[in-house]
Design an enzyme around this catalytic site. Sequence first.
Site, short mmCIF file in Angstrom:
data_model
loop_
_atom_site.label_atom_id
_atom_site.label_comp_id
_atom_site.label_asym_id
_atom_site.label_seq_id
_atom_site.Cartn_x
_atom_site.Cartn_y
_atom_site.Cartn_z
N ASP A 1 -23.42 60.95 -57.63
CA ASP A 1 -24.76 60.83 -58.22
C ASP A 1 -25.83 60.64 -57.16
OD1 ASP A 1 -23.39 60.89 -60.66
OD2 ASP A 1 -23.19 58.71 -60.70
N ASP B 1 -20.65 61.39 -51.86
CA ASP B 1 -21.03 60.64 -53.05
C ASP B 1 -21.36 61.66 -54.15
OD1 ASP B 1 -22.01 58.45 -54.63
OD2 ASP B 1 -24.02 59.16 -54.14
MG LIG Z 1 -25.24 57.91 -55.26
#
Ligand SMILES: [Mg+2]
Length: 192
Positions: A17, A15
């Site tokens: 962020d 992922d």
């Molecule tokens: Mg995230």
Amino acid sequence: METLAPMTGRFVLLDRDGTINQEVDHLDHPDQVALIPGAAAALRDLRSAGLGLIVLTNQANVGRGLLPPDRLEEINDRLAALLSDEDVRLDGLYVCPHAPEEACECRKPRPGLAVRAAADHGFLPYEAFVVGDHAADMGLGRGIGAVTILVRTGHGEDELATGAGAQADHVVADLSEAAGVILDIVLSEARR
Ligand SMILES: [Mg+2]
Ligand SMILES: [Zn+2]
């Protein structure tokens, strides 16, 4: 110094962020991209061990009209530049730009981004590791049969409180610790 190309045939699906860069509410400018401490070193260690690195990110604000696609590209370029400064190169970055109501096949936890990445890079999804701070990341990982690792950075702590840990094979402090878990698994398999 250029980092090594993947050699194990295994990939880490990350992922963006809250996992690699600091979680920011409505991240919409490249100046807001800041690496989480230890993240670049963790990625460098994974790559040195022969793992491929691919980022999979939901960016619904594009579909909602709140984030222009060229701005998203600037943000991703900024992330790549910050990582490059630390001698880390990503193998790929895949974005779902759709809003939830578009019911696309690529918004995590749906498997579309991982399926696309696996086809492009020639790896088996169930041999991958999925690292993220959100239940959607763990759901994606479960869906493709990967090893799932939830980090407590970003939304991770909140997600744990609402049950995301149930879908995680491992819960760790941050990407640095996640890399340690992955390297332990890869090295113990190599010894078998
Ligand atoms: Mg995230
Ligand atoms: Zn999508």
